[in-house]
Write a protein that holds these residues in place. Structure first.
Motif, mmCIF file in Angstrom:
data_model
loop_
_atom_site.group_PDB
_atom_site.id
_atom_site.type_symbol
_atom_site.label_atom_id
_atom_site.label_comp_id
_atom_site.label_asym_id
_atom_site.label_seq_id
_atom_site.Cartn_x
_atom_site.Cartn_y
_atom_site.Cartn_z
ATOM 1 N N ARG A 73 116.224 45.801 22.105
ATOM 2 C CA ARG A 73 116.676 46.995 21.390
ATOM 3 C C ARG A 73 117.566 46.635 20.217
ATOM 4 N NH1 ARG A 73 117.316 51.503 24.853
ATOM 5 N NH2 ARG A 73 118.295 52.533 23.053
ATOM 6 N N THR A 74 117.652 47.530 19.260
ATOM 7 C CA THR A 74 118.585 47.404 18.144
ATOM 8 C C THR A 74 119.982 47.789 18.610
ATOM 9 O OG1 THR A 74 116.915 47.856 16.458
ATOM 10 C CG2 THR A 74 119.217 48.343 15.886
ATOM 11 N N ILE A 75 120.957 46.939 18.326
ATOM 12 C CA ILE A 75 122.361 47.240 18.610
ATOM 13 C C ILE A 75 123.183 46.843 17.387
ATOM 14 C CG2 ILE A 75 124.386 46.683 20.016
ATOM 15 C CD1 ILE A 75 122.434 48.321 21.561
ATOM 16 N N ASP A 76 123.924 47.810 16.851
ATOM 17 C CA ASP A 76 124.774 47.546 15.691
ATOM 18 C C ASP A 76 126.241 47.381 16.061
ATOM 19 O OD1 ASP A 76 122.787 48.048 13.387
ATOM 20 O OD2 ASP A 76 122.605 49.873 14.579
ATOM 21 N N VAL A 77 126.664 48.075 17.118
ATOM 22 C CA VAL A 77 128.076 48.098 17.491
ATOM 23 C C VAL A 77 128.201 47.938 19.003
ATOM 24 C CG1 VAL A 77 130.233 49.415 17.464
ATOM 25 C CG2 VAL A 77 128.610 49.647 15.564
ATOM 26 N N LEU A 78 129.055 47.025 19.426
ATOM 27 C CA LEU A 78 129.386 46.862 20.839
ATOM 28 C C LEU A 78 130.875 47.135 21.005
ATOM 29 C CD1 LEU A 78 129.114 45.914 23.797
ATOM 30 C CD2 LEU A 78 129.343 43.554 22.958
ATOM 31 N N VAL A 79 131.199 48.163 21.787
ATOM 32 C CA VAL A 79 132.591 48.487 22.084
ATOM 33 C C VAL A 79 132.857 48.151 23.546
ATOM 34 C CG1 VAL A 79 134.400 50.242 22.106
ATOM 35 C CG2 VAL A 79 132.585 50.345 20.371
ATOM 36 N N ASN A 80 133.566 47.060 23.775
ATOM 37 C CA ASN A 80 133.939 46.654 25.135
ATOM 38 C C ASN A 80 135.217 47.398 25.512
ATOM 39 O OD1 ASN A 80 131.967 44.690 26.036
ATOM 40 N ND2 ASN A 80 132.729 43.362 24.404
ATOM 41 N N ASN A 81 135.022 48.582 26.076
ATOM 42 C CA ASN A 81 136.147 49.448 26.400
ATOM 43 C C ASN A 81 136.450 49.508 27.893
ATOM 44 O OD1 ASN A 81 137.906 52.073 26.204
ATOM 45 N ND2 ASN A 81 136.188 52.604 27.554
ATOM 46 N N ALA A 82 135.438 49.379 28.740
ATOM 47 C CA ALA A 82 135.649 49.545 30.180
ATOM 48 C C ALA A 82 136.730 48.610 30.689
ATOM 49 C CB ALA A 82 134.340 49.289 30.929
ATOM 50 N N GLY A 83 137.631 49.140 31.495
ATOM 51 C CA GLY A 83 138.705 48.318 32.026
ATOM 52 C C GLY A 83 139.337 48.969 33.238
ATOM 53 N N MET A 84 140.080 48.171 33.991
ATOM 54 C CA MET A 84 140.787 48.678 35.161
ATOM 55 C C MET A 84 142.020 47.821 35.413
ATOM 56 S SD MET A 84 138.515 47.279 38.404
ATOM 57 C CE MET A 84 139.802 47.645 39.605
ATOM 58 N N GLU A 127 124.675 44.622 9.170
ATOM 59 C CA GLU A 127 126.092 44.543 9.494
ATOM 60 C C GLU A 127 126.256 44.990 10.938
ATOM 61 O OE1 GLU A 127 128.738 47.179 7.457
ATOM 62 O OE2 GLU A 127 127.387 48.895 7.575
ATOM 63 N N ALA A 128 127.194 44.368 11.626
ATOM 64 C CA ALA A 128 127.405 44.685 13.029
ATOM 65 C C ALA A 128 128.880 44.528 13.354
ATOM 66 C CB ALA A 128 126.562 43.779 13.919
ATOM 67 N N MET A 129 129.262 45.041 14.518
ATOM 68 C CA MET A 129 130.676 45.000 14.888
ATOM 69 C C MET A 129 130.820 44.864 16.397
ATOM 70 S SD MET A 129 133.738 47.740 14.007
ATOM 71 C CE MET A 129 133.674 47.352 12.253
ATOM 72 N N ILE A 130 131.802 44.059 16.792
ATOM 73 C CA ILE A 130 132.230 43.951 18.175
ATOM 74 C C ILE A 130 133.667 44.451 18.243
ATOM 75 C CG2 ILE A 130 132.782 42.375 20.081
ATOM 76 C CD1 ILE A 130 130.604 40.484 18.891
ATOM 77 N N VAL A 131 133.925 45.395 19.135
ATOM 78 C CA VAL A 131 135.267 45.921 19.334
ATOM 79 C C VAL A 131 135.690 45.602 20.764
ATOM 80 C CG1 VAL A 131 136.754 47.954 19.305
ATOM 81 C CG2 VAL A 131 134.808 47.806 17.722
ATOM 82 N N ASN A 132 136.740 44.826 20.923
ATOM 83 C CA ASN A 132 137.290 44.527 22.241
ATOM 84 C C ASN A 132 138.589 45.300 22.414
ATOM 85 O OD1 ASN A 132 135.229 42.744 22.939
ATOM 86 N ND2 ASN A 132 136.288 40.983 22.056
ATOM 87 N N VAL A 133 138.612 46.179 23.401
ATOM 88 C CA VAL A 133 139.802 46.982 23.676
ATOM 89 C C VAL A 133 140.684 46.198 24.643
ATOM 90 C CG1 VAL A 133 140.709 49.162 24.541
ATOM 91 C CG2 VAL A 133 138.523 49.121 23.303
ATOM 92 N N THR A 134 141.839 45.753 24.151
ATOM 93 C CA THR A 134 142.765 45.022 25.006
ATOM 94 C C THR A 134 143.914 45.961 25.376
ATOM 95 O OG1 THR A 134 143.976 44.036 23.125
ATOM 96 C CG2 THR A 134 142.070 42.826 24.001
ATOM 97 N N SER A 135 145.143 45.642 24.990
ATOM 98 C CA SER A 135 146.295 46.472 25.358
ATOM 99 C C SER A 135 147.518 45.945 24.651
ATOM 100 C CB SER A 135 146.508 46.418 26.874
ATOM 101 O OG SER A 135 147.763 46.976 27.244
ATOM 102 N N GLY A 136 148.506 46.809 24.467
ATOM 103 C CA GLY A 136 149.792 46.329 23.993
ATOM 104 C C GLY A 136 150.387 45.305 24.942
ATOM 105 N N LEU A 137 149.996 45.363 26.215
ATOM 106 C CA LEU A 137 150.484 44.409 27.206
ATOM 107 C C LEU A 137 149.854 43.034 27.034
ATOM 108 C CD1 LEU A 137 150.527 46.739 30.335
ATOM 109 C CD2 LEU A 137 152.514 45.846 29.100
ATOM 110 N N ALA A 138 148.892 42.909 26.132
ATOM 111 C CA ALA A 138 148.364 41.586 25.794
ATOM 112 C C ALA A 138 149.357 40.808 24.934
ATOM 113 C CB ALA A 138 147.033 41.716 25.057
ATOM 114 N N ILE A 139 150.273 41.523 24.296
ATOM 115 C CA ILE A 139 151.296 40.881 23.461
ATOM 116 C C ILE A 139 152.432 40.355 24.323
ATOM 117 C CG2 ILE A 139 152.980 41.275 21.622
ATOM 118 C CD1 ILE A 139 151.058 43.389 20.501
ATOM 119 N N ALA A 140 152.866 41.177 25.280
ATOM 120 C CA ALA A 140 153.928 40.775 26.207
ATOM 121 C C ALA A 140 153.675 41.477 27.529
ATOM 122 C CB ALA A 140 155.298 41.148 25.652
#
Length: 240
Positions: A73-84, A127-140
């Protein structure tokens, strides 16, 4: 990036921040595919015109199901948002190793596996994009959620390295760092929370601007303080 006509995959896109990102990308003209586990939420997403994939990304079977569904399939954007998050606080009792394992799978292994599995498709696009959703807690980190914090710090490190690797390609890499957001995962937490809709709005704005980072809400201040006084940030956040 402009999203009209683009195909975007949003993991965990049936609730919380992911649902709001999916809705806002759809409003901008994207064809949106979301993953989730809850049948009712998946049904709601389908009724709103989204394609859905039922997959539990806390293990390899769910990741394989997503990749098999999207094969060719065609994929232009991957947003890795799922988390727990997992309760891992020895002051409150013994942690559950199974919860820790699910957290690490969902927050670290699954997004990396999806990036590897979809990279050929992403690189084939103009053009394509990967978005990884981390957290402010990744800083500290905070003292009460060490596994969650470690998983988000790992993804922050991975994202920065990935961005450097793909700098000369057509695949843009964005890290989104939310603060405390009003979602099901934080329902038992007190304190000031950003709405999922506003969090998503700031992330999507950063996506449209091809930014490297989306420091959402109070994370902007956290990042600024960390640049000049990291010891102060660590002292503040460890008790969060």
């Amino acid at each position: 990036m402009q999203f009209a006509g683009k195909v975007a995959l949003v993991t965990g896109g049936t609730d919380g921040i992911g649902r709001q990102i999916a809705l806002q990308l759809q409003a901008l003209g994207a064809q949106v595919i979301v993953t989730g586990r809850d049948p009712d939420r998946l049904s709601r997403a389908r009724s709103e015109g989204m394609e859905t994939i039922c997959a539990d990304l806390t293990g390899s079977a769910g990741v394989d199901a997503v990749l098999q569904t999207l094969s060719g399939r065609t994929i232009d954007v991957l947003v890795n948002n799922a988390g727990m998050g997992a309760a891992h606080d020895f002051r409150a009792g013994m942690p559950d190793p199974a919860d820790d394992e699910r957290t690490l799978w969902l927050n670290v292994h699954a997004p990396i596996r999806l990036i590897v599995g979809l990279m050929t498709a992403l690189q084939a696009r103009p053009e394509a994009m990967i978005v990884n959703v981390t957290s402010g807690l990744a800083i500290a980190p905070s003292a009460g959620a060490p596994v969650y914090c470690a998983s988000k710090a790992a993804m922050r490190s991975y994202t920065q390295s990935l961005r450097a690797q793909l700098k000369a390609t057509r695949v843009h890499v964005l890290e989104a760092l939310p603060p405390l957001v009003d979602t099901a995962m934080t329902s038992e937490r007190g304190g000031r929370k950003l709405s999922a809709q506003e969090c998503a709005r700031q992330i999507v704005a950063a996506m449209r601007a091809n930014a490297d980072e989306a420091n959402v809400g109070m994370v902007r201040a956290l990042k600024a303080i960390n640049q000049v006084a990291p010891w102060a940030v660590r002292r503040i956040m460890i008790g969060f």
